[in-house]
Enzyme design. Structure first.
Site, PDB file in Angstrom:
ATOM      1  N   LYS A   1       0.833  -1.080   0.152  1.00 13.30           N
ATOM      2  CA  LYS A   1      -0.082   0.276  -0.135  1.00 13.30           C
ATOM      3  C   LYS A   1       0.738   1.260  -0.123  1.00 13.30           C
ATOM      4  O   LYS A   1       1.947   1.406   0.774  1.00 13.30           O
ATOM      5  CB  LYS A   1      -1.104   0.052   0.920  1.00 13.30           C
ATOM      6  CG  LYS A   1      -1.770  -1.169   1.354  1.00 13.30           C
ATOM      7  CD  LYS A   1      -2.541  -1.247   2.613  1.00 13.30           C
ATOM      8  CE  LYS A   1      -1.849  -1.737   3.624  1.00 13.30           C
ATOM      9  NZ  LYS A   1      -2.494  -1.924   5.010  1.00 13.30           N
TER      10      LYS A   1
ATOM     11  N   THR B   1      -8.684   8.367   9.303  1.00 15.81           N
ATOM     12  CA  THR B   1      -8.334   6.904   8.701  1.00 15.81           C
ATOM     13  C   THR B   1      -7.863   5.699   9.425  1.00 15.81           C
ATOM     14  O   THR B   1      -7.260   4.747   9.062  1.00 15.81           O
ATOM     15  CB  THR B   1      -7.150   7.302   7.846  1.00 15.81           C
ATOM     16  OG1 THR B   1      -6.163   7.919   8.781  1.00 15.81           O
ATOM     17  CG2 THR B   1      -7.141   8.205   6.620  1.00 15.81           C
TER      18      THR B   1
ATOM     19  N   GLY C   1      -8.120   2.404  11.100  1.00 13.38           N
ATOM     20  CA  GLY C   1      -8.808   1.179  10.668  1.00 13.38           C
ATOM     21  C   GLY C   1      -8.680   0.818   9.270  1.00 13.38           C
ATOM     22  O   GLY C   1      -9.399  -0.191   8.948  1.00 13.38           O
ATOM     23  N   THR C   2      -8.297   1.832   8.529  1.00 10.44           N
ATOM     24  CA  THR C   2      -8.344   1.502   7.106  1.00 10.44           C
ATOM     25  C   THR C   2      -7.457   0.304   6.326  1.00 10.44           C
ATOM     26  O   THR C   2      -8.080  -0.209   5.533  1.00 10.44           O
ATOM     27  CB  THR C   2      -7.950   2.765   6.059  1.00 10.44           C
ATOM     28  OG1 THR C   2      -6.718   3.033   6.685  1.00 10.44           O
ATOM     29  CG2 THR C   2      -8.710   3.930   6.424  1.00 10.44           C
ATOM     30  N   GLY C   3      -6.576  -0.116   7.206  1.00 11.11           N
ATOM     31  CA  GLY C   3      -5.840  -1.292   6.790  1.00 11.11           C
ATOM     32  C   GLY C   3      -6.693  -2.517   7.079  1.00 11.11           C
ATOM     33  O   GLY C   3      -6.994  -3.490   6.098  1.00 11.11           O
ATOM     34  N   CYS C   4      -7.286  -2.482   8.308  1.00 12.11           N
ATOM     35  CA  CYS C   4      -8.374  -3.544   8.741  1.00 12.11           C
ATOM     36  C   CYS C   4      -9.276  -3.863   7.705  1.00 12.11           C
ATOM     37  O   CYS C   4      -9.739  -4.843   7.116  1.00 12.11           O
ATOM     38  CB  CYS C   4      -8.944  -3.321   9.966  1.00 12.11           C
ATOM     39  SG  CYS C   4      -7.451  -3.344  11.259  1.00 12.11           S
TER      40      CYS C   4
END
Length: 268
Positions: free
Chosen positions: A173, A204, A206-209
């Site tokens: 990412k 932003t 928690g965007t990776g989860c």
């Protein structure tokens, strides 16, 4: 209905971890299940404490799921210690788990450490080879590759190294340190860029989860990896564009959850 298992830590604010995973899975039309590896006292501004779940009990949770409802995909988030990583990897190999998406969580976006130092080596050796795809951010990719990443070219070199070394697909990412919202997939030596548009949203957390759970949800529904990533990025972009803001204080809030467009019906 297809099923997806999340193996991860918690977030009492509901914006990341198990809570975000289950929300994302529901809205993406799959039945979400969970195995908790750690109880995390965190919010959008930082991590205050981590209580590790006993590795034996983590294994019992995994057994309880696979002996009853076999997941069509598995998402792995925060695995705090080497002992937990050993158990998770062994159980997933035992059950021949498919469509494993590994989000190699090491540091929260707020800067809090979410994995012990000794666990990094175990994650590389035990979990990376089990995954169909890993989804590191720039900082995590630097840890996994030992490289400094400052450009798109650096991303290509690091992704190729990680994928070749650990034998899994890698979705690296980009993020604001390299580009706005462009991610790079490396699989079996082939590179593919997924271009995205930057959403001017400070929320932003928690965007990776959310992204990794959406990828797993689409893999469970039978989409190939490229399509699953594209659909997941579209979903995350929609969630950020919805500008959900629940915070009453100064902390940025994003709960990675938006009932918009084709995702309005959780039973799609």
């Amino acid at each position: 209905m297809k099923t997806v298992l999340s193996i991860a830590g918690t977030d009492p604010t509901g914006g990341a971890g198990i809570q975000a995973d289950l929300k994302t899975m529901t809205v993406n039309g799959v039945f979400g299940m969970s195995v908790i590896t750690a109880l995390v006292a965190q919010n959008t501004t930082g991590v205050r404490g981590i209580a590790e779940v006993e590795p034996e009990f983590v294994g019992q949770q995994i057994d309880a799921v696979f002996e009853d409802i076999i997941p069509d995909a598995v998402k792995i988030g925060m695995v705090f210690s080497r002992r937990i990583i050993d158990v998770v990897a062994e159980r997933l190999r035992f059950y021949e788990a498919k469509n494993v998406v590994l989000d190699p969580v090491m540091v929260a976006a707020s800067g809090g450490r979410l994995i012990s130092e000794e666990a990094v080596k175990a994650l590389k050796e035990k979990l990376m080879p089990v995954a169909a795809v890993a989804t590191p951010n720039i900082l995590e990719a630097e840890v996994l590759s030992g490289m400094t990443i400052r450009s798109g070219g650096d991303m290509e070199k690091a992704a190729a190294y990680i994928s070749g070394t650990y034998g899994c697909g890698v979705l690296l990412k980009g993020g604001h340190s390299v580009n706005d919202a462009n991610d790079l997939l490396c699989r079996e030596g082939a590179l593919k860029w997924f271009m995205g548009r930057r959403i001017d949203n400070p929320n932003t957390h928690g965007t990776g989860c959310t992204l990794s759970s959406a990828i797993a949800s689409n893999l469970a529904k039978g989409y190939d990896l490229d399509t699953s990533i594209g659909r997941a990025k579209d979903y995350l972009t929609g969630a950020l564009a919805a500008m959900l803001d629940l915070g009453k204080g100064s902390g940025p809030m994003n709960h990675g959850f938006a009932l918009t467009g084709e995702y309005m019906n959780p039973l799609m």
